[in-house]
Write a protein that holds these residues in place. Structure first.
Motif, PDB file in Angstrom:
ATOM      1  N   PHE A 396      43.935  26.486  -4.482  1.00 30.85           N
ATOM      2  CA  PHE A 396      44.371  27.543  -5.196  1.00 30.85           C
ATOM      3  C   PHE A 396      45.435  28.130  -5.697  1.00 30.85           C
ATOM      4  O   PHE A 396      45.210  28.586  -6.745  1.00 30.85           O
ATOM      5  N   GLN A 397      46.690  28.006  -5.132  1.00 27.68           N
ATOM      6  CA  GLN A 397      47.513  28.852  -5.462  1.00 27.68           C
ATOM      7  C   GLN A 397      47.989  28.592  -7.265  1.00 27.68           C
ATOM      8  O   GLN A 397      48.561  29.330  -7.572  1.00 27.68           O
ATOM      9  N   TRP A 398      47.968  26.696  -7.562  1.00 24.70           N
ATOM     10  CA  TRP A 398      47.487  26.493  -9.089  1.00 24.70           C
ATOM     11  C   TRP A 398      46.885  27.067  -9.911  1.00 24.70           C
ATOM     12  O   TRP A 398      46.379  26.812 -11.080  1.00 24.70           O
ATOM     13  N   LYS A 400      43.135  25.767  -9.990  1.00 22.20           N
ATOM     14  CA  LYS A 400      42.773  25.007  -9.653  1.00 22.20           C
ATOM     15  C   LYS A 400      40.844  25.427  -8.855  1.00 22.20           C
ATOM     16  O   LYS A 400      40.765  24.345  -8.134  1.00 22.20           O
ATOM     17  N   TYR A 401      40.586  26.730  -8.951  1.00 25.37           N
ATOM     18  CA  TYR A 401      39.638  27.035  -8.724  1.00 25.37           C
ATOM     19  C   TYR A 401      38.621  26.007  -8.604  1.00 25.37           C
ATOM     20  O   TYR A 401      37.855  25.529  -7.339  1.00 25.37           O
ATOM     21  N   LYS A 402      38.380  25.284  -9.486  1.00 20.92           N
ATOM     22  CA  LYS A 402      36.885  24.567  -9.802  1.00 20.92           C
ATOM     23  C   LYS A 402      37.129  23.023  -9.015  1.00 20.92           C
ATOM     24  O   LYS A 402      36.341  22.583  -8.133  1.00 20.92           O
ATOM     25  N   GLU A 403      38.734  22.222  -8.833  1.00 20.18           N
ATOM     26  CA  GLU A 403      38.854  21.321  -8.131  1.00 20.18           C
ATOM     27  C   GLU A 403      38.819  21.964  -6.864  1.00 20.18           C
ATOM     28  O   GLU A 403      38.088  21.162  -5.543  1.00 20.18           O
ATOM     29  N   ALA A 404      38.964  23.269  -5.634  1.00 16.80           N
ATOM     30  CA  ALA A 404      39.337  23.239  -4.370  1.00 16.80           C
ATOM     31  C   ALA A 404      37.466  23.112  -4.197  1.00 16.80           C
ATOM     32  O   ALA A 404      37.556  23.046  -2.757  1.00 16.80           O
ATOM     33  N   ILE A 405      36.883  23.963  -5.076  1.00 19.10           N
ATOM     34  CA  ILE A 405      35.044  23.838  -4.324  1.00 19.10           C
ATOM     35  C   ILE A 405      34.302  22.529  -4.460  1.00 19.10           C
ATOM     36  O   ILE A 405      34.144  22.178  -3.837  1.00 19.10           O
ATOM     37  N   SER A 428      38.874  32.086  -1.702  1.00 18.90           N
ATOM     38  CA  SER A 428      39.150  33.292  -2.564  1.00 18.90           C
ATOM     39  C   SER A 428      38.951  32.112  -4.064  1.00 18.90           C
ATOM     40  O   SER A 428      39.164  32.999  -4.861  1.00 18.90           O
ATOM     41  N   SER A 429      38.849  31.009  -3.858  1.00 20.14           N
ATOM     42  CA  SER A 429      38.574  29.938  -5.481  1.00 20.14           C
ATOM     43  C   SER A 429      37.071  31.012  -5.942  1.00 20.14           C
ATOM     44  O   SER A 429      36.952  30.845  -7.671  1.00 20.14           O
ATOM     45  N   CYS A 430      36.034  31.008  -5.280  1.00 20.28           N
ATOM     46  CA  CYS A 430      34.940  31.738  -5.461  1.00 20.28           C
ATOM     47  C   CYS A 430      34.822  32.637  -6.134  1.00 20.28           C
ATOM     48  O   CYS A 430      34.432  33.443  -7.559  1.00 20.28           O
ATOM     49  N   ALA A 431      36.539  34.030  -5.684  1.00 22.57           N
ATOM     50  CA  ALA A 431      36.134  35.045  -6.722  1.00 22.57           C
ATOM     51  C   ALA A 431      37.321  34.743  -7.885  1.00 22.57           C
ATOM     52  O   ALA A 431      36.760  35.487  -8.692  1.00 22.57           O
ATOM     53  N   GLY A 432      38.352  33.645  -7.569  1.00 23.49           N
ATOM     54  CA  GLY A 432      38.954  33.916  -8.779  1.00 23.49           C
ATOM     55  C   GLY A 432      37.495  33.077  -9.721  1.00 23.49           C
ATOM     56  O   GLY A 432      38.579  33.394 -11.134  1.00 23.49           O
TER      57      GLY A 432
END
Length: 788
Positions: A396-398, A400-405, A428-432
């Motif tokens: 998330f911090q970098w 990489k929202y797709k990888e987080a999900i 938060s990743s979904c929001a990004g």
């Protein structure tokens, strides 16, 4: 004769208690059994106490079960054994079965509950004790105050405070220190300081508790003043008080200052070094806990050289020491050293714990080495939820929202139950990525886990729905939360601002103030940003006054928002005055001030400030050059702009991006230097971006460069055939030259392609002719202004 034998055996048992001699206690027990003396309750009680002191659970229980006539002391002896061993379940079972209870019974079970992390049980038991008519002792109140502090229940703490006054124990040192710790842990430093003042002879516990409370509420300077007072009064300074003081130095919230050479240094390091010297002077440099605090202080302040020196001087390091060093390398972004530290730790026979792996993961995250972080995670045999969360946070911090999900999905396939932190990161990743459907699925998971009203994850839900354009849903969730915290308020205000509902965000800020929630620096940064979008300097100045009153005017985020607000409202001089008043200017503040000059046409001032930024040693970034190149473009400073553009990579190691090429092309185009512009167009790596060619086309219109205009229009149409901009600008160029045949040809081509020019519009924000809803919003804002 028999009574004399019992008395002698009792004395022997008492000596076993003092010497913790299990074998002798068993011999005495056997002697008493042979002489049929186990009918004496007092002797049996002392035997139970002896076995309890030696930690022999089987003999405690067997002696208890064979005691014929149990009294309250018998039950208390067994209860004390379970309390001392931290066995809350058995302690509670014994307590519930007691036919008769004494104050000692209540104190034991309340103390055990508080120490076992069952603060609610401790407080419920205290209420039961009072209802049964027992008067609380100093031990009772100390345990209850500890439970109140750990659970943050200050209201119950205040009631117990009243009870302490009622029974005359408020002056007791033991009770006073516990009360002070309770208020400090709950963040009520004012009450803690009043209790401290009422303590007739404060000791090191009193001072340490107050220092901890001040540190907890970020009042570090006052905390250091209390530490100095402690020193002046001659109070014994021990390792615990020094660790508390070092904790303030590790916070990262102390200001910076310039040393004699003009170099910026962190005040936390300087204070920490002074405490380090005091540690050596007092002969406490061998204390492992204190040394770990020193390591933590140096590591968190980025001084790994000193941290390594302390670590190498340790005669006996612990796993905690290694963990702090690994975390320190992580803070400094050196994942290689963090991994080497982990390997050295293992080679020396230390067994890494979960914190070790999480710190190593974090080190890889800080340095941007996500691949190594993933490799580290995969090497863990049974990663806990904290490890999963660490890797999720890394992605998330970098960005990489797709990888987080995807990792979250893998987590579900492995039947790892997510916690509130997991779900907040995924939201938060979904929001990004603005993934509404996945966000809704996570929302459903929250509802099944009864976490949909947890303020920690509610803020993530609000951000997710707001970023996905469903601000009404976000507001519905916000309104349903029974007890909102500052993060939820901030998330809702940011969501409204994100959806261009700036007025609604300001009104919500007013509601937050009325609700009694103390606004944070993020609250002010958001709402001042809304004033920038509304170009409302009047309300911006009022918010500036409120921020100053609350002590946030020097915060970097709030300061940057204020500079932007003043510049957007045309008050560049006001922005500059505030900029000059800032005690510490970060890169963002410099960028905003330079950009403000650029937007208002003060090109020379922007360039001068850019040079001052270089002289100050502040690190520049890509945005710095966008701002100063924009200023050169708007002010016609083409030569200066070319010089700055050429210096980007040569002098500052920043590779030019699309925005920088666009700025310098605009600068050359406005100055009519088309030969240099065309040479640059052949070099840029981003020829398929429409913005570049729109800038070129606009410059050609000003200078009537038909040939280059045709090329720019063709490129634009190649990139986006449905874009009306190239047709309109090219037609305007031909019409300005009176070439009406070409104008007609362009319009026919536009009609053939089915391209329609979007109608222009304007909006005047003064209330005259404004839609009724907007007028109502301004009325509400005027009302807020009066209240503020």
């Amino acid at each position: 004769m028999q009574s004399q034998i019992i008395a002698n055996l009792t004395k022997l048992v008492e000596s076993c208690i003092a010497r913790r001699s299990l074998s002798t206690a068993k011999s005495v027990h056997a002697r008493a059994f042979r002489l049929c003396l186990l009918g004496d309750t007092f002797l049996c009680n002392r035997l139970i106490e002896s076995y309890s002191t030696c930690g022999d659970k089987s003999y405690v229980l067997s002696t208890f079960s064979t005691t014929w006539r149990k009294n309250v002391f018998t039950w208390n002896a067994v209860l004390s054994f379970f309390v001392k061993s931290g066995d809350f379940e058995n302690a509670r079972k014994v307590f519930d079965e007691m036919p008769e209870r004494s104050p000692i019974s209540w104190n034991n079970i309340i103390s055990c509950s508080a120490r076992s992390g069952r603060e609610r049980d401790a407080l419920d038991l205290y209420r039961g004790m009072v209802v049964e008519g027992f008067v609380p002792t100093r031990f009772t109140l100390a345990s209850v105050f500890s439970a109140c502090g750990s659970s943050g229940d200050v209201e119950m703490g205040r009631k117990c405070h009243s009870m302490a006054v009622k029974v005359g124990l408020e002056g007791n040192m033991y009770v006073g220190n516990s009360l002070l710790c309770m208020y400090a842990k709950c963040g009520f430093v004012g009450e803690a300081m009043r209790v401290f003042d009422d303590v007739s002879d404060p000791n090191e516990v009193s001072f340490t508790a107050l220092i901890g409370g001040l540190a907890l509420t970020d009042r570090f300077y006052e905390g250091f003043e209390v530490f100095r007072m402690m020193r002046r009064r001659g109070i014994c300074i021990d390792a615990v008080s020094l660790s508390s003081a070092l904790g303030m130095c590790s916070s990262g919230r102390l200001d910076t200052y310039a040393d004699d050479g003009g170099k910026e240094r962190f005040l936390g390091v300087v204070c920490g070094q002074q405490i380090h010297c005091l540690t050596i002077k007092l002969g406490l440099d061998g204390d492992l806990h204190l040394n770990n605090s020193l390591l933590d202080m140096y590591a968190k302040n980025g001084d790994m050289y000193s941290a390594e020196a302390v670590f190498e001087s340790l005669t006996c390091a612990s796993v905690v020491s290694w963990n702090v060093m690994i975390a320190g390398y992580g803070y400094s972004g050196d994942s290689d050293k963090a991994i080497r530290c982990l390997r050295n730790m293992q080679s020396l026979g230390f067994e890494p714990d979960e914190v070790t792996y999480i710190n190593t993961l974090a080190a890889c995250v800080y340095s941007g080495d996500i691949a190594t972080a993933h490799e580290m995670f995969n090497s863990m045999a049974m990663p806990t939820i904290s490890s999963w969360n660490a890797l999720l946070s890394a992605y998330f911090q970098w960005g990489k929202y797709k990888e987080a999900i995807n990792l979250f999905r893998k987590m579900q396939f492995q039947i790892v139950k997510p916690d509130r932190t997991t779900l907040a990161i995924v939201l938060s990743s979904c929001a990004g990525m603005r993934l509404l459907d996945i966000g809704k699925q996570v929302h459903a998971t929250l509802q099944r886990a009864y976490l949909d009203e947890d303020v920690y994850v509610v803020s993530g839900l609000i951000s997710m729905y707001s970023n996905c354009g469903k601000v009404e849903l976000a507001r519905t969730i916000f309104d349903k939360v029974p007890e909102l915290d500052i993060v939820c308020w901030n998330s809702m205000m940011a969501g409204l601002a994100f959806n261009s509902l700036d007025m609604e965000s300001i009104v919500l800020f007013n509601e937050m103030r009325k609700s009694g929630v103390f606004q944070s620096e993020f609250s002010y940064a958001t709402v001042i940003g809304c004033c920038s979008e509304l170009v409302s300097s009047l309300h911006g100045r009022q918010l500036h006054a409120l921020a100053t009153k609350d002590g946030y005017d020097n915060d970097p985020y709030v300061g940057t928002s204020l500079i932007k607000m003043y510049c957007r409202c045309g008050d560049v001089q006001g922005a500059r005055r505030f900029f000059d008043s800032l005690p510490y200017r970060n890169t963002v503040a410099w960028n905003e001030m330079i950009h403000g000059y650029a937007q208002q046409g003060y090109g020379e001032e922007a360039v001068w400030l850019y040079e001052k930024m270089i002289d100050s040693g502040t690190k520049m970034d890509e945005i710095t050059f966008v701002a100063v190149l924009t200023a050169c473009s708007h002010a016609g400073l083409a030569d200066v702009g070319i010089h700055i553009f050429d210096s980007m990579q040569r002098d500052h190691g920043i590779k030019p991006l699309l925005d920088h090429y666009t700025c310098i092309i605009d600068c050359l185009g406005r100055s009519g230097r088309f030969s240099e512009l065309e040479a640059l167009l052949d070099k840029i790596p981003c020829k398929d971006d429409g913005v570049v060619w729109e800038v070129v086309l606009s410059s050609c219109r000003v200078h009537a460069n038909v040939s280059l205009a045709k090329r720019a229009a063709e490129e634009l149409l190649r990139i986006d055939p449905c874009n009306s901009t190239p047709y309109v600008l090219l037609a305007n160029i031909y019409s300005s030259l009176g070439r009406w045949d070409e104008v007609r040809a362009v319009r026919e081509k536009m009609d053939d392609a089915g391209v329609v020019k979007t109608a222009g519009y304007s909006w005047n924000d003064v209330g005259h002719g404004m839609p009724s809803s907007r007028h109502e919003e301004h009325t509400e804002l005027a009302k807020w202004r009066v209240e503020a």
